[in-house]
Design a protein around this motif. Sequence first.
Motif, short mmCIF file in Angstrom:
data_model
loop_
_atom_site.label_atom_id
_atom_site.label_comp_id
_atom_site.label_asym_id
_atom_site.label_seq_id
_atom_site.Cartn_x
_atom_site.Cartn_y
_atom_site.Cartn_z
N PHE A 67 0.82 -1.21 0.00
CA PHE A 67 0.00 0.00 0.00
C PHE A 67 0.86 1.26 0.00
O PHE A 67 0.49 2.27 -0.62
N ALA B 94 1.82 1.72 -3.55
CA ALA B 94 0.71 2.24 -4.34
C ALA B 94 0.51 3.72 -4.09
O ALA B 94 0.27 4.50 -5.03
N ILE C 103 -6.59 2.31 -8.21
CA ILE C 103 -5.98 1.53 -7.12
C ILE C 103 -7.05 0.95 -6.21
O ILE C 103 -6.99 -0.24 -5.84
N VAL D 296 -7.61 -2.96 -5.50
CA VAL D 296 -7.46 -3.50 -4.14
C VAL D 296 -8.74 -4.16 -3.67
O VAL D 296 -8.72 -5.25 -3.09
N LEU E 196 -6.07 1.08 2.73
CA LEU E 196 -5.81 2.06 1.68
C LEU E 196 -6.21 3.48 2.09
O LEU E 196 -5.52 4.44 1.74
#
Length: 408
Positions: free
Chosen positions: A78, A81, A103, A107, A120
């Motif tokens: 994460f 990302a 994203i 996810v 996230l």
Amino acid sequence: MATAISLLLLVAVLGFAVVRPAGLPEATGAVPAAVLTVVTGLVPWRAALDELAGLGPTVGFLAAVLLLAYLADQAGVFRFAGAAAARWSGGSPRRLLGLVFVIAAAVTAALSLDATVVLLTPVVFATAATLSVRPKPHVYACNHLANSASLLLPVSNLTNLLAMSAAGLSFLGFAALMALPWLAVIAVEYVILSRFFADDLATPAHRPPVEPVPAPRFALAVLGVTLTGFAVASPVGIHPAWVALAGALALAVRLRIRVPTLLRRADPAFCLFVLALGVVVLGVSRGGFGRLVDRVAPQHADLLGLLLMAVLAAVLANLLNNLPATLMLLPLAAHSPGLVLAVLLGANIGPNLTYVGSLATLLWRQILHKSGHPPVTGEFLRLGALTVPACLIVGVASLWVSLRVSGL
């Protein structure tokens, strides 16, 4: 009287899960309620055992995927990302929103909606702070996509695993039917959110230096192999829980995570809550309220029937939470794969309308309060009123097309 008692028990369980007095786990309220459901005769003990046996493999998957998501976070997936989004956005709030959509959708599809909300969302907050952009559009995107982007794969949401079993679909068959609705719903969400938060997205681009984060190649490879394993294992009768567990163990060995930590991160208390909730919902389904739902549930998977089932599921999700709504409606839709998938559209999209629609939304709300950016209820409801009806209509139309193409 039986109907009133069963509904009261369900409301008490959900209320306890929302408030969580003294930080007690959700199971603290759910397990006694499940015991009362059996002791009072609302559900015979044999039926309760059958319900637990049916939910067991799905809850096992829930534990495994929670563990997999935690280990992916520990491996830096994460953080990587977030750094990539910050770099590729060029400091543009609007471009960052598009990257967050990509994203968050990925996810949610691969690691379930809980990963998007719990893991996230804080990364998105940090990324917005790094770029000096307003975080609101991006963190709202995390919440909305945690629900509506969980349509694609059976592993994306606990409701999906229940539905795949009820519909008798394979992993790839499920994904093929839901791919078009998934894409259509995400597109609608993006258009509405980008217009709703136009002022927040209109701030000038700011290009601060972004420290590069090395790609966690091993973790990404394990996640890729795990996703492939889900598709390969389904046709040969291997439950996805075993695939998720294998992926989690591979990461755990690499990261040298101790067994007590693994057990704690699998969240056995929450898994116990889901099992107990299934028994409580069974009591509601066997009573007068369940019979009322049975009478209004559509029986045909034509376009109107799909829409009515999706709307019914969305209404029940916002009244009872989406997991009880799914447990209640799936037996009524099991004769038609199309109706089962329509239940998912309502149960997964509908929770964007209110805070209580899904446990993921409740978790998201808690995270925003802790971050010092609590959501404004009126704003949350207005956005939900715009997105949910539009997404349901587009999602149902797309599902109808998918069903016609597949011949179901």
